[in-house]
Design a protein around this motif. Sequence first.
Motif, PDB file in Angstrom:
ATOM      1  N   TYR A 132       2.552   4.948  -1.524  1.00  0.00           N
ATOM      2  CA  TYR A 132       3.139   3.767  -1.110  1.00  0.00           C
ATOM      3  C   TYR A 132       4.019   3.530   0.003  1.00  0.00           C
ATOM      4  O   TYR A 132       3.499   2.913   1.177  1.00  0.00           O
ATOM      5  CB  TYR A 132       3.522   3.051  -2.490  1.00  0.00           C
ATOM      6  N   ILE A 133       5.188   4.347   0.016  1.00  0.00           N
ATOM      7  CA  ILE A 133       6.069   4.205   1.102  1.00  0.00           C
ATOM      8  C   ILE A 133       5.556   4.766   2.531  1.00  0.00           C
ATOM      9  O   ILE A 133       5.822   3.957   3.452  1.00  0.00           O
ATOM     10  CB  ILE A 133       7.324   5.226   0.703  1.00  0.00           C
ATOM     11  N   ASN A 134       4.821   5.760   2.489  1.00  0.00           N
ATOM     12  CA  ASN A 134       4.130   6.240   3.552  1.00  0.00           C
ATOM     13  C   ASN A 134       3.310   5.040   4.296  1.00  0.00           C
ATOM     14  O   ASN A 134       3.284   5.020   5.647  1.00  0.00           O
ATOM     15  CB  ASN A 134       3.706   7.505   3.852  1.00  0.00           C
ATOM     16  N   ASN A 135       2.498   4.257   3.544  1.00  0.00           N
ATOM     17  CA  ASN A 135       1.773   3.253   4.028  1.00  0.00           C
ATOM     18  C   ASN A 135       2.547   2.253   4.665  1.00  0.00           C
ATOM     19  O   ASN A 135       2.395   1.663   5.721  1.00  0.00           O
ATOM     20  CB  ASN A 135       0.765   3.022   2.976  1.00  0.00           C
ATOM     21  N   ALA A 136       3.637   1.730   3.590  1.00  0.00           N
ATOM     22  CA  ALA A 136       4.202   0.440   3.861  1.00  0.00           C
ATOM     23  C   ALA A 136       5.198   0.722   5.025  1.00  0.00           C
ATOM     24  O   ALA A 136       5.905  -0.521   5.483  1.00  0.00           O
ATOM     25  CB  ALA A 136       4.939   0.178   2.568  1.00  0.00           C
ATOM     26  N   LYS A 137       5.599   1.890   5.386  1.00  0.00           N
ATOM     27  CA  LYS A 137       6.539   2.245   6.526  1.00  0.00           C
ATOM     28  C   LYS A 137       6.083   1.667   7.675  1.00  0.00           C
ATOM     29  O   LYS A 137       6.737   1.115   8.695  1.00  0.00           O
ATOM     30  CB  LYS A 137       6.638   3.697   6.689  1.00  0.00           C
ATOM     31  N   GLN A 138       4.740   1.624   7.992  1.00  0.00           N
ATOM     32  CA  GLN A 138       4.183   1.037   9.215  1.00  0.00           C
ATOM     33  C   GLN A 138       4.345  -0.619   9.254  1.00  0.00           C
ATOM     34  O   GLN A 138       3.956  -1.150   8.170  1.00  0.00           O
ATOM     35  CB  GLN A 138       2.736   1.102   9.016  1.00  0.00           C
ATOM     36  N   SER A 139       4.858  -0.792  10.433  1.00  0.00           N
ATOM     37  CA  SER A 139       5.384  -2.268  10.317  1.00  0.00           C
ATOM     38  C   SER A 139       4.205  -3.328  10.152  1.00  0.00           C
ATOM     39  O   SER A 139       4.487  -4.411   9.777  1.00  0.00           O
ATOM     40  CB  SER A 139       5.970  -2.527  11.720  1.00  0.00           C
ATOM     41  N   ASP A 140       3.139  -2.851  10.420  1.00  0.00           N
ATOM     42  CA  ASP A 140       1.735  -3.969  10.261  1.00  0.00           C
ATOM     43  C   ASP A 140       1.416  -4.051   8.817  1.00  0.00           C
ATOM     44  O   ASP A 140       0.335  -4.570   8.504  1.00  0.00           O
ATOM     45  CB  ASP A 140       0.530  -3.719  11.247  1.00  0.00           C
ATOM     46  N   SER A 141       1.878  -2.895   7.990  1.00  0.00           N
ATOM     47  CA  SER A 141       1.384  -2.999   6.731  1.00  0.00           C
ATOM     48  C   SER A 141       1.887  -4.214   5.971  1.00  0.00           C
ATOM     49  O   SER A 141       2.863  -4.741   5.954  1.00  0.00           O
ATOM     50  CB  SER A 141       1.901  -1.839   5.817  1.00  0.00           C
ATOM     51  N   PRO A 142       0.733  -4.775   4.971  1.00  0.00           N
ATOM     52  CA  PRO A 142       1.205  -5.865   4.127  1.00  0.00           C
ATOM     53  C   PRO A 142       2.116  -5.821   3.229  1.00  0.00           C
ATOM     54  O   PRO A 142       3.080  -6.384   2.748  1.00  0.00           O
ATOM     55  CB  PRO A 142      -0.205  -6.260   3.333  1.00  0.00           C
ATOM     56  N   HIS A 149       4.965  -3.901   3.922  1.00  0.00           N
ATOM     57  CA  HIS A 149       6.238  -3.532   4.917  1.00  0.00           C
ATOM     58  C   HIS A 149       7.563  -4.395   4.469  1.00  0.00           C
ATOM     59  O   HIS A 149       8.466  -3.653   4.053  1.00  0.00           O
ATOM     60  CB  HIS A 149       5.867  -3.566   6.350  1.00  0.00           C
ATOM     61  N   GLU A 150       7.204  -5.452   4.328  1.00  0.00           N
ATOM     62  CA  GLU A 150       8.320  -6.487   3.906  1.00  0.00           C
ATOM     63  C   GLU A 150       9.031  -5.915   2.534  1.00  0.00           C
ATOM     64  O   GLU A 150      10.068  -5.959   2.158  1.00  0.00           O
ATOM     65  CB  GLU A 150       8.059  -7.842   3.948  1.00  0.00           C
ATOM     66  N   GLN A 151       8.083  -6.060   1.593  1.00  0.00           N
ATOM     67  CA  GLN A 151       8.488  -5.470   0.123  1.00  0.00           C
ATOM     68  C   GLN A 151       9.173  -4.016   0.320  1.00  0.00           C
ATOM     69  O   GLN A 151      10.367  -3.976  -0.439  1.00  0.00           O
ATOM     70  CB  GLN A 151       7.314  -5.353  -0.773  1.00  0.00           C
ATOM     71  N   LEU A 152       8.521  -3.200   1.074  1.00  0.00           N
ATOM     72  CA  LEU A 152       9.324  -2.034   1.160  1.00  0.00           C
ATOM     73  C   LEU A 152      10.852  -2.095   1.546  1.00  0.00           C
ATOM     74  O   LEU A 152      11.828  -1.437   1.312  1.00  0.00           O
ATOM     75  CB  LEU A 152       8.780  -1.152   2.006  1.00  0.00           C
ATOM     76  N   ILE A 153      11.152  -2.927   2.809  1.00  0.00           N
ATOM     77  CA  ILE A 153      12.331  -2.934   3.293  1.00  0.00           C
ATOM     78  C   ILE A 153      13.309  -3.740   2.363  1.00  0.00           C
ATOM     79  O   ILE A 153      14.364  -3.238   2.253  1.00  0.00           O
ATOM     80  CB  ILE A 153      12.139  -4.048   4.629  1.00  0.00           C
ATOM     81  N   ASN A 154      12.710  -4.680   1.524  1.00  0.00           N
ATOM     82  CA  ASN A 154      13.588  -5.183   0.427  1.00  0.00           C
ATOM     83  C   ASN A 154      13.845  -3.947  -0.336  1.00  0.00           C
ATOM     84  O   ASN A 154      15.060  -4.037  -0.925  1.00  0.00           O
ATOM     85  CB  ASN A 154      12.755  -6.389  -0.261  1.00  0.00           C
ATOM     86  N   TYR A 155      13.234  -3.234  -0.905  1.00  0.00           N
ATOM     87  CA  TYR A 155      13.482  -2.173  -1.980  1.00  0.00           C
ATOM     88  C   TYR A 155      14.300  -1.186  -1.179  1.00  0.00           C
ATOM     89  O   TYR A 155      15.588  -0.762  -2.065  1.00  0.00           O
ATOM     90  CB  TYR A 155      12.227  -1.012  -2.168  1.00  0.00           C
ATOM     91  N   THR A 156      14.400  -0.993  -0.071  1.00  0.00           N
ATOM     92  CA  THR A 156      14.974  -0.117   0.717  1.00  0.00           C
ATOM     93  C   THR A 156      16.597  -0.946   0.769  1.00  0.00           C
ATOM     94  O   THR A 156      17.641  -0.133   0.465  1.00  0.00           O
ATOM     95  CB  THR A 156      14.658   0.076   2.372  1.00  0.00           C
ATOM     96  N   MET A 157      16.522  -2.025   0.953  1.00  0.00           N
ATOM     97  CA  MET A 157      17.831  -2.653   1.011  1.00  0.00           C
ATOM     98  C   MET A 157      18.509  -2.810  -0.209  1.00  0.00           C
ATOM     99  O   MET A 157      19.719  -2.433  -0.519  1.00  0.00           O
ATOM    100  CB  MET A 157      17.885  -4.107   1.565  1.00  0.00           C
ATOM    101  N   GLN A 158      17.881  -2.936  -1.425  1.00  0.00           N
ATOM    102  CA  GLN A 158      18.406  -3.104  -2.640  1.00  0.00           C
ATOM    103  C   GLN A 158      18.846  -1.648  -3.138  1.00  0.00           C
ATOM    104  O   GLN A 158      20.164  -1.602  -3.486  1.00  0.00           O
ATOM    105  CB  GLN A 158      17.318  -3.621  -3.577  1.00  0.00           C
ATOM    106  N   PHE A 159      17.974  -0.827  -2.872  1.00  0.00           N
ATOM    107  CA  PHE A 159      18.434   0.611  -3.430  1.00  0.00           C
ATOM    108  C   PHE A 159      19.664   1.128  -2.700  1.00  0.00           C
ATOM    109  O   PHE A 159      20.328   2.131  -3.242  1.00  0.00           O
ATOM    110  CB  PHE A 159      17.255   1.404  -3.247  1.00  0.00           C
TER     111      PHE A 159
END
Lengths: 366, 268
Positions: free
Chosen positions: A119-129, A131-141
């Motif tokens: 999931y992370i490796n896919n979502a890391k791409q900035s055009d992934s749908p 991506h925003e959720q991953l950035i939120n997880y990153t900021m929270q964690f």
Amino acid sequence: MKNLMKILFLIIVAIFVAGCLESKKTPQVSEPINLVKMSGQEMIQRLGTGEIAGFIMWEPYPAIAVTKGYGKNLIFSGKIWTDHPCCVVAYDDDWYKKTNNSDEILKRMALVQLKSVEYINNAKQSDSPDHEQLINYTMQFGGMTDQVAANLSLADVEFVYNTNVTATTTFIQRIQDFGIFDMTKWNMSGYKNSSDYANSLVTNNYVEWAVNNKDENSSKIALKEPVNIRYAYLVNDIHELPFYVGWQKGYYRDLGINIVIAEGAPFQNGAFEMQQGFKGNTVDVGSLGIPPVIIHRINSNDFSNNDTKVGVIAGMNNEGSVIVVANNVTSMKDLQGKTVGFPGQGTIQHVLFLMEADKEGLKVSY
Amino acid sequence: MKFETGKRGLLINILSLIVFTLVWQILVILARNDIFNIPFIRLRDIPTPVETWYALVGSMFTRIYGPSFTYGIINHVYASLVRVIEGGIIAFIIGVPVGIGVGYSKFLGNLFNPIIEIIRNMPPMAWIPLSIFIFVSGGSIFIVFIGVVFPIILNTIQGVRSTDTRLIDAAKTLGASESMIVKKVVIPSALPSIMTGLRIGLGVGWMAIVAAEMVIKSPVGLGYFIWNMGDLGRYSEMVAGMIVIGVIGYIMNISILLLQRRFINWVD
């Protein structure tokens, strides 16, 4: 009695003189870089005020320091050692033995790891749908408020789920070279060499099962009876994002695993997690750097009952640590005689820093 | 209470140390063999005196393994002692005049007493979090200063106030000025008490430095050494460091006592 006092007085004078001589002598060997233990938050703050010349730390702290303009990246840990293993998932051997279906649980823990990493490796791409959720997880964690820093911190971390016995062997060998093992304990362990130890520590079976079952429907392979797993992790460590993702997205729950945050978690560093969590039997499964696992399974273990014995079942990430330095520093050599922050003895950052210094022929005191 | 002195006393002292070490060794061995255990304590993880001794000898001097440069206990002791001495000197320079002023003058006493009384009740450890942020360097010296200065001030005050008033009156009768009275009567009379304050203060300072070094950042110092060894699971070295702290503290106390008896022998 008076004579005794005189003798004691002489001893203290002797220590003082010897200390004077030793202190004068040491810098001549070659001015060492002084590694000093501190928290990630403090590293950023002290780099900002110029009290330290740099630090080596896990993401997101390097990204935050750079985003704030306090310093720059000098060396990414991938440059020190390409694809070096970093955080891993480990289980407590006492828990493993007393739990009937521990193998089944661990297989599913490895599967969550696999799913989260994909999931992370896919979502890391900035055009992934996602991506925003991953950035939120990153900021929270990661305890971050800055999106730029969150993006930056993900860039140099390579999330993986597989384990690497060869690299683990190298780590063990280097830890031995740096004199970190308690040799009495090492001899008690009975391991013939670093490869023997690595093979006993790391097991690939669970990841193999996960790979074979990754496309199965979760409900089909979920545990019949849900179990509680006391899980431990490190504070604000982006390397362990796969755990947070698996937890938040319900991957564990879907497979019948109920995550209970272990007493004392999140830990400040891997040493604490090993000494307090695993040794104290308050942690069943946890994520932490592989060096604390390697070191404390020997140094902190009571070999009569193996209370600190843990096993590694999956990777979390490779690379992902950075040597950040003040803007006027251009090489490792510039750090000689200066203070550099690190998260503590026996951490991955400690070992990596020693490896880099070794390459450049520099000495590091700590 | 009367202590045994002379050879007999020394013999009992040495015996007590031997018995303590033996009990320690036996307890750990019994725990490791599952013969005796104290609930809730992992007695088996405590290093034995023999292991501690080897660790002490092994880590006494700087060791170099490839790039890693591990300071010896000697360096750590030196660094900590220097901090305590620096903090002690600053505390002495500030504490004694303040103590004399507050003890001798009623006005200064009333002025400063409330402040001293409030601040002295804040333990040195309570200052650590603040000093991490307010000091660029030298935070640990400040912690020692806080530990040393109040025993000095309080003992100086007590020493000054217990000066025999007959001596002061006699000096006044002989035409001595206020400053001469302080210099020739009050200070000599208060000196033993000041030294006691210094001795107690350095004891507190020594204990505080170890705590300060665990938090305030410095690559050398006994507190830092203990903390680091704990992090690495090198428990024998950690305990060796603890024992060194105890022994140095004891030697410091005895040394000052010795100096006090040798040089300030006019007051019983």
